[in-house]
Motif scaffolding. Structure first.
Motif, short mmCIF file in Angstrom:
data_model
loop_
_atom_site.label_atom_id
_atom_site.label_comp_id
_atom_site.label_asym_id
_atom_site.label_seq_id
_atom_site.Cartn_x
_atom_site.Cartn_y
_atom_site.Cartn_z
N ARG A 65 37.65 66.84 43.36
CA ARG A 65 37.70 66.76 44.78
C ARG A 65 36.94 67.59 45.56
O ARG A 65 38.16 68.63 46.16
CB ARG A 65 39.01 66.80 45.08
CG ARG A 65 40.20 65.38 44.45
CD ARG A 65 39.77 64.01 45.22
NE ARG A 65 40.06 62.69 44.42
CZ ARG A 65 40.86 62.36 44.78
NH1 ARG A 65 41.87 62.95 46.04
NH2 ARG A 65 42.20 61.33 44.67
N PRO A 66 35.86 67.97 44.86
CA PRO A 66 34.90 68.74 45.58
C PRO A 66 34.77 68.72 46.84
O PRO A 66 34.56 70.05 47.75
CB PRO A 66 33.96 69.03 45.49
CG PRO A 66 33.06 67.61 44.56
CD PRO A 66 34.91 66.82 44.37
N ALA A 67 34.97 68.22 47.65
CA ALA A 67 34.51 67.94 48.57
C ALA A 67 36.38 68.22 49.64
O ALA A 67 35.93 67.85 51.00
CB ALA A 67 34.22 66.93 49.17
N GLY A 68 37.14 68.28 48.95
CA GLY A 68 38.45 68.40 49.74
C GLY A 68 39.60 67.10 49.43
O GLY A 68 38.87 66.15 48.53
N GLU A 69 40.63 68.15 49.11
CA GLU A 69 42.04 66.95 49.09
C GLU A 69 41.94 65.85 48.55
O GLU A 69 42.22 65.06 47.69
CB GLU A 69 43.12 67.48 48.79
CG GLU A 69 44.41 66.81 47.87
CD GLU A 69 44.21 67.05 46.80
OE1 GLU A 69 45.06 66.33 46.20
OE2 GLU A 69 44.07 68.41 46.78
N ASN A 70 41.68 65.32 49.91
CA ASN A 70 41.92 63.53 50.24
C ASN A 70 40.79 62.39 50.45
O ASN A 70 40.07 61.85 50.53
CB ASN A 70 42.18 63.51 51.37
CG ASN A 70 44.05 63.37 51.04
OD1 ASN A 70 44.27 63.77 50.34
ND2 ASN A 70 43.95 64.59 52.26
N VAL A 71 39.48 63.40 50.14
CA VAL A 71 37.96 63.03 49.54
C VAL A 71 37.34 62.75 48.75
O VAL A 71 37.43 63.30 47.56
CB VAL A 71 36.97 64.26 50.66
CG1 VAL A 71 35.92 63.43 50.69
CG2 VAL A 71 37.53 65.06 52.36
N ILE A 72 37.15 61.16 48.12
CA ILE A 72 36.33 61.39 47.05
C ILE A 72 34.73 61.31 46.99
O ILE A 72 33.94 60.91 48.04
CB ILE A 72 36.47 59.51 46.16
CG1 ILE A 72 36.59 58.83 47.28
CG2 ILE A 72 38.81 59.87 46.14
CD1 ILE A 72 36.88 57.45 46.86
N VAL A 73 34.52 61.91 45.73
CA VAL A 73 32.73 60.77 46.17
C VAL A 73 31.82 60.78 44.53
O VAL A 73 33.30 60.25 44.02
CB VAL A 73 32.11 62.91 45.66
CG1 VAL A 73 32.33 63.62 46.63
CG2 VAL A 73 32.60 63.41 44.38
N ASN A 74 30.70 60.49 45.16
CA ASN A 74 30.49 59.01 44.43
C ASN A 74 28.46 60.21 44.17
O ASN A 74 27.94 60.10 45.50
CB ASN A 74 29.97 58.07 44.96
CG ASN A 74 28.88 56.51 44.15
OD1 ASN A 74 28.19 57.19 44.07
ND2 ASN A 74 29.11 55.85 43.32
N LEU A 75 28.55 60.20 43.18
CA LEU A 75 26.72 60.67 42.95
C LEU A 75 26.26 60.08 41.89
O LEU A 75 27.28 60.50 40.65
CB LEU A 75 26.88 62.49 42.85
CG LEU A 75 26.29 63.07 43.21
CD1 LEU A 75 25.27 63.62 44.00
CD2 LEU A 75 26.26 64.77 42.04
N SER A 76 24.58 59.64 41.95
CA SER A 76 24.33 59.18 41.12
C SER A 76 22.73 59.56 41.26
O SER A 76 22.37 60.10 42.97
CB SER A 76 24.61 57.34 41.57
OG SER A 76 23.99 57.34 43.13
#
Length: 165
Positions: A65-76
């Motif tokens: 959660r590097p962008a906030g508690e309720n924010v999921i990230v997808n990095l590819s």
């Protein structure tokens, strides 16, 4: 003027962020969670796929959660914009896109950023969030762009991470 960079020496990095409407263990998000493994497996075997972020000992990055508690990230990372586009809009991933309003808050600012990296470079989450911040603050540029405002690897050559003098 930028020098030409052959596409084989650069890959396309992609970050997208999504704010969850409910916790991942909430039954209302279960359809999304059930699609994670098959969609990630599809990405891993997709033509042009290079790499994706996963958590330690995990198959995906949903616990990060590097962008906030309720924010999921997808990095590819992908070999080309076409490879990423095909996976995003011409595969099982499209089902996730169709259901996103059931699981994620509506975006009020840029949530997807693309940028070129040298082939073999694995972008950090910090690098990715910096690029998203640049896009949000300044709009599209060769350093941070979207599918709608694409730059070629040659146009972005002077902005490739690890190639600046």
């Amino acid at each position: 003027m930028t020098s030409a960079v052959p596409a084989a020496t650069a890959h396309l990095a992609e970050l997208n962020v999504a704010k969850l409407l409910y916790p991942l263990d909430d039954p209302r998000v279960a359809p999304f969670v059930e699609m994670l493994d098959p969609v990630n497996a599809s990405a891993d075997s997709a033509p042009g796929f290079v790499w994706r972020l996963v958590g330690d000992g995990a198959d995906d990055a949903t616990e990060l959660r590097p962008a906030g508690e309720n924010v999921i990230v997808n990095l590819s990372v992908w070999e080309s914009p076409e490879a990423l586009w095909d996976f995003t809009y011409r595969s099982g991933h499209l089902e996730v896109m169709r259901g996103r309003r059931d699981w994620f808050a509506r975006h009020v600012e840029a949530h997807l950023v693309l940028w070129w990296v040298p082939a073999g470079h694995v972008p950090s989450v910090e690098e990715a969030l910096e690029r998203l911040g640049e896009l949000r603050a300044n709009g599209p540029s060769p350093r941070a762009f979207t599918f709608a405002s694409t730059y070629s690897a040659a146009e972005a050559a002077e902005h490739l991470e690890g190639t600046r003098g």
